[in-house]
Structure formats: structure tokens, C-alpha cells
Scaffold this active site. Structure first.
Site, PDB file in Angstrom:
ATOM      1  N   ASP A  99       9.506   2.579   1.313  1.00 47.78           N
ATOM      2  CA  ASP A  99       8.349   3.376   1.729  1.00 47.78           C
ATOM      3  C   ASP A  99       8.219   3.230   3.247  1.00 47.78           C
ATOM      4  OD1 ASP A  99       5.919   4.402   2.446  1.00 47.78           O
ATOM      5  OD2 ASP A  99       4.820   3.592   0.735  1.00 47.78           O
ATOM      6  N   PHE A 122       0.868  -1.185   0.000  1.00 46.69           N
ATOM      7  CA  PHE A 122       0.000   0.000   0.000  1.00 46.69           C
ATOM      8  C   PHE A 122       0.899   1.227   0.000  1.00 46.69           C
ATOM      9  CE2 PHE A 122      -2.479   3.501   1.499  1.00 46.69           C
ATOM     10  CZ  PHE A 122      -3.730   3.294   0.930  1.00 46.69           C
ATOM     11  N   LYS A 165       3.335  10.833   7.541  1.00 46.07           N
ATOM     12  CA  LYS A 165       2.581  10.502   8.766  1.00 46.07           C
ATOM     13  C   LYS A 165       3.141  11.156  10.036  1.00 46.07           C
ATOM     14  CE  LYS A 165       0.391   6.305   7.054  1.00 46.07           C
ATOM     15  NZ  LYS A 165      -1.034   6.474   6.982  1.00 46.07           N
TER      16      LYS A 165
HETATM   17  C1  PLP Z   1       3.164   2.743   3.562  1.00 49.95           C
HETATM   18  C2  PLP Z   1       2.299   3.856   3.084  1.00 49.95           C
HETATM   19  N1  PLP Z   1       2.642   4.534   1.981  1.00 49.95           N
HETATM   20  C3  PLP Z   1       1.896   5.544   1.509  1.00 49.95           C
HETATM   21  C4  PLP Z   1       0.731   5.917   2.143  1.00 49.95           C
HETATM   22  C5  PLP Z   1      -0.111   7.037   1.583  1.00 49.95           C
HETATM   23  O1  PLP Z   1      -0.082   8.136   2.408  1.00 49.95           O
HETATM   24  P1  PLP Z   1      -1.230   9.271   2.260  1.00 49.95           P
HETATM   25  O2  PLP Z   1      -2.496   8.669   2.757  1.00 49.95           O
HETATM   26  O3  PLP Z   1      -0.714  10.399   3.117  1.00 49.95           O
HETATM   27  O4  PLP Z   1      -1.282   9.642   0.838  1.00 49.95           O
HETATM   28  C6  PLP Z   1       0.329   5.240   3.287  1.00 49.95           C
HETATM   29  C7  PLP Z   1      -0.928   5.602   3.971  1.00 49.95           C
HETATM   30  O5  PLP Z   1      -1.495   4.888   4.750  1.00 49.95           O
HETATM   31  C8  PLP Z   1       1.124   4.182   3.773  1.00 49.95           C
HETATM   32  O6  PLP Z   1       0.795   3.492   4.865  1.00 49.95           O
END
Ligand code: PLP
Length: 489
Positions: free
Chosen positions: A250, A165, A279
Site C-alpha cells: 500500500d 491504515f 493521493k
Molecule cells: C496508506 C493508506 N492507504 C489507504 C488510504 C485511504 O485512502 P482514501 O482516504 O483515499 O480512501 C490512506 C489514506 O490516508 C492511506 O494513507
């Protein structure tokens, strides 16, 4: 803190008809009807169905409070944005001091001092990195990294993992390992290749064509709390290096102390080519993300004065976001939150492992720091198996929801299932958790899980009621949509 005379009189003058906090108080009880009418009605239905329509009115640290002032332990932390807890006084002080000042902010044809300072402080934690590009969100960090990888390598392909994700904008969605998020939004970006997580041979095969710009991977997957084998990320590092592919970690969810280290990759001594964070960096208040990269990548993207703004986001380096990032890093360090996450994470894991030894429906317990998953699975004993199969037949993953609902209702613990059809309950609390909170977690989970092992028992009855409620809601919706189709035809 004293506000400048001009600002305090302006605030005073605007108070009676423009007080956001009294607006919240006077209308917060309408939140579900407002959302149903003007926003996502389905979200309201979900909340109501599972009894999550509490209507929280206050947040402090790792706690939420309802209208009656009852305290709840929040193990979601806003999907991980409240690493330092809600409304931390130092974060609040940093933000109000920016608002009370006349800082120039977003001049654009200048560069921001606060952005430079935050970049310097972030890079201090990753000595092998050289540059930072700020973004407004996690997904934007992913989009940025995908663009940078293509430009830096001259290749198009991006490899990603099943269950991955990375956000829901088009580039990030093209790297999403769950069909539910992708369905109906295609066509997505071409040249994105999915491989199984934690499978080095699959990665080797995917990279062998030498057309892959990047391998984008969460060191620990958020959907499912999936941990890699100990040699996976180091192996991926080596393969990427050999095939000329950039390794992008990520760390949007796992970064900034969540797993007990500044970055999760540090558990395996891996140094990626780009690292994405977001986050926790926001302090929970001002959206912000960042791409940390090696110098060579930036030199390829910004390779002439003409291309100085070739990748640029209007709001990304705004002063409030930068101040939130700086204050968050200060709190992480001064309150030793990474060390706290490591210690309490180990304590919780041990507690859940002990539960796993006497509750047959706990299949595995896994995690690092305060990123923990408890996976449930089919029981051995016949009487429990019948209940499990019934619940699974209604909806895969419903069992976990039946654990989460009484945790909230009876124990005031807010927790989530780790993805669609997942059998894992996920704990992602603020890093300011304490020993009493751990006792609270242990007590509540133990009671709810023990109840789930009693047939007939509370959760099985709840499962049936939930299934019946959902069936009726769907029947009602079906007849309603037939009616409205009939009227419009
Ligand atoms: C691992 C990871 N990458 C990217 C994102 C996307 O972040 P955003 O919701 O701020 O676009 C999330 C969101 O939960 C995430 O957990």
C-alpha cells in the site's frame, strides 16, 4: 489559453448568478457554522479547541494563506495529496484544457485513451508490473486489491499489520490496525488476520496455514511513521512467495516520490505482486487511485469476455482524473521532485537529529525523503517528568498536540500528530519544499521544542488550559444530552 467560442460565451452568460469563486469569498467565513449545522460538528469542535480554525482562503505550492493574506507552511499537504503542491500551473493547464474540449469521456462501451496513456506511464516506473486498474480513491484501490487477491489465489484470508491504515470502507477497515477506527462498525470482513508490523516470525506463522490470499502492508506506516527493519520487506517478499500469498504494497501515502524514490519499496529492492497508489497522483484536484498488478492476477480476475466488467468503477477512468495523473507524473519528472524530496528530507532529518541530541523529550527521529516523524517520550529529569505525566494523564498523545498548536499559532507551520494517542509529530509536506522552508521548519520546531523543555512554560500552561476547556465542553455536553433525553422521554 483561448476557450472555444461556444464555451466562453456559455461561461460568460452563467457568470453573475453562478460564480463559484465569489460564492467561496462571500460565504467562506460561515464555513464553521455551515459544517456544525449540516456536517460533522465534532470536527469543528476539534478545530476550535486546538485553534486550527484559521479559515484558509488561498493555497499555492507548499503554502496556505489566511484571510489577512498571511502565509503558512503546510506540512500536511492535505494528508499527502499535494505532492506537487497546491494549484500547480501545469496541472491546472491540463485540467482546464480537458474542460475546454469536447472529449467524449466515460463512454463506457469504449475504452479511454487517456487511461491507457496514464497506465503506460505508470508501468514505465515499475517494469515488473503489467496491468493497471484505476479507482476513485485510496480505499477503493485497497478494496480492488483484496478482491483481486481472493480471485487470483482462490483463498479468503488477508494478513495486515498493527497500526496499519488502508482506508475506512468495509474491506479496508477490516485491515485497520487501530481500534478507534473499528469500534462500533462491526462485524467486519471475516478471515482478516492482524500481526505485529516488522515481525517476520509472526508473518511466517500467519501464512503457514496456506489460506492467506494476501499480505497487505504499508512499506512505511503512515500512523506513527513506522519504518521497517532493513530485512523486513524482502523477508516478507520471500515468505509470501514460499506460501503462495500475494504481497500487496500500500503505497497510497508513500508512493510517487514521497520518500525520495518513485515507490518506497525501492529503498529495499522489493517487487510486490500488487502496488496501490493514490493521493499524489491526483495532483490534489481530482480523486484517483490505481492498482498496479502482475499479468497473472488480471488473467484470473478477467478470465472470459463474460467477466470483462466483473470489477468496474463508473467514474474511475474519467478524463479529468487521468489528465491529473498524467500532469502529476510530468511535474514529478520535470521538476525532479523525487530528488528534491531525498535531498531536503536528509537535511531535515539531520536538523532534527541535532535537536534530539540536546532536547531530552525527543525520543527518536525517523523518516525517508519528505516523510518524517519526530517521536517524543518521557523525559529523565524530574521537573519535566512531572509535567509530562500530568499531560499524559489528561490524554495520551496530548503532548504532541501541545507542540503542534504553537507551531501553527506562533510560527504559521501547519503540522499533525501521527495518529490517535501518538507521541509522534509527522511531517508530510509537498515535494516542492525548498531550502528556505527547511530553515523555517528548523527555526520553528527548535523554538517550540525548547519552550516545551521549560517548566513552567507556555506549552504546559496551554496543556492545562486545553484540558480545562475539554473538561468544560464535556460537562456541558453531558448536561445537554441529559436535558435532551429528559425532554424526549
Ligand atoms: C496508506 C493508506 N492507504 C489507504 C488510504 C485511504 O485512502 P482514501 O482516504 O483515499 O480512501 C490512506 C489514506 O490516508 C492511506 O494513507
Amino acid at each position: 489559453m483561448t476557450l472555444p467560442p461556444g464555451l466562453s460565451s456559455q461561461l460568460e452568460a452563467s457568470k453573475p448568478d453562478f460564480d463559484i469563486v465569489s460564492l467561496f469569498s462571500t460565504r467562506e467565513a460561515e464555513r464553521y457554522s455551515l459544517h456544525s449545522q449540516y456536517m460533522n460538528e465534532m470536527m469543528v469542535r476539534v478545530l476550535r479547541t486546538i485553534g486550527y480554525d484559521i479559515g484558509f482562503c488561498r493555497g499555492h505550492g507548499q503554502y496556505l494563506f489566511d484571510r489577512a493574506g498571511e502565509q503558512y507552511l503546510d506540512l500536511l499537504s492535505g494528508w499527502g495529496v499535494f505532492g506537487i503542491g497546491r494549484n500547480h500551473p501545469r496541472l491546472r493547464q491540463a485540467l482546464t484544457s480537458v474542460l475546454a474540449s469536447d472529449l467524449p469521456n466515460l463512454v463506457q462501451m469504449d475504452v479511454s485513451p487517456l487511461a491507457g496513456i496514464l497506465a503506460e506511464r505508470l508501468l514505465h516506473h515499475l517494469p515488473y508490473m503489467d496491468k493497471v486498474c484505476f479507482t476513485n480513491s485510496g480505499a477503493e484501490a485497497v478494496e480492488t486489491a483484496m478482491k483481486f487477491a481472493r480471485k487470483a489465489t482462490g483463498r479468503a484470508g488477508i494478513v495486515y499489520c498493527t497500526h496499519g491504515f488502508h482506508g475506512l470502507s468495509y474491506g479496508a477497515l477490516s485491515l485497520n490496525g487501530d481500534r478507534v477506527f473499528r469500534d462500533g462498525f462491526g462485524p467486519l470482513l471475516p478471515d482478516c488476520v492482524q500481526i505485529p508490523f516488522n515481525d517476520l516470525e509472526a508473518l511466517e506463522r500467519a501464512l503457514a496455514c496456506r489460506r492467506m490470499a494476501a499480505f497487505v502492508v504499508e512499506p512505511i506506516q503512515g500512523k506513527g511513521v513506522n519504518l521497517p527493519d532493513d530485512d523486513y520487506l524482502a523477508g516478507a517478499r520471500e515468505l509470501c512467495h514460499r506460501e503462495g500469498t500475494l504481497l500487496i504494497a500500500d503505497e497510497i501515502q508513500t508512493g510517487l516520490g514521497r520518500t525520495g524514490r518513485f515507490l518506497a519499496v525501492e529503498h529495499w529492492d522489493v517487487e510486490p505482486d500488487m502496488v496501490l497508489i493514490s493521493k499524489t497522483l491526483s495532483g490534489g484536484h481530482v480523486p484517483v487511485g490505481a492498482v498496479l498488478a502482475r499479468r497473472g492476477i488480471f488473467e484470473k480476475v478477467f478470465d472470459s469476455m463474460e467477466r470483462a466488467v466483473v470489477h468496474n468503477l463508473t467514474f474511475a477512468a474519467n478524463d479529468l482524473a487521468m489528465a491529473a495523473g498524467i500532469a502529476t507524473l510530468e511535474v514529478l519528472e520535470s521538476e525532479r521532485l523525487m530528488q528534491n524530496a531525498l535531498r531536503l528530507g536528509a537535511r531535515l532529518l539531520a536538523a532534527f537529529e541535532a535537536m534530539a541530541s540536546h532536547f531530552e523529550m525527543i525520543k527518536t527521529v525517523r523518516g525517508k525523503g519528505l516523510f518524517i516523524g519526530i517521536e517524543f517520550g518521557q523525559p529523565h529529569s524530574l521537573k519535566l517528568r512531572a509535567g509530562w505525566e500530568l499531560i499524559e494523564a489528561i490524554s495520551s498523545g496530548l503532548f504532541c498536540q501541545l507542540i503542534c498548536i504553537p507551531l501553527l499559532k506562533d510560527h504559521r507551520v501547519l503540522v499533525q500528530v501521527a495518529g490517535h494517542a501518538s507521541h509522534t509529530v509527522k511531517l508530510l509536506p509537498a515535494l516542492v519544499l525548498n531550502d528556505e522552508d527547511c530553515d523555517w521548519i528548523k527555526r520553528s520546531f527548535e523554538t517550540v521544542i525548547a519552550d516545551s523543555h521549560r517548566v513552567p512554560g507556555g506549552i504546559w500552561t496551554l496543556g492545562k488550559a486545553l484540558a480545562e476547556g475539554t473538561r468544560k465542553a464535556m460537562a456541558h455536553r453531558y448536561s445537554y444530552s441529559r436535558e435532551s433525553n429528559h425532554h424526549s422521554s
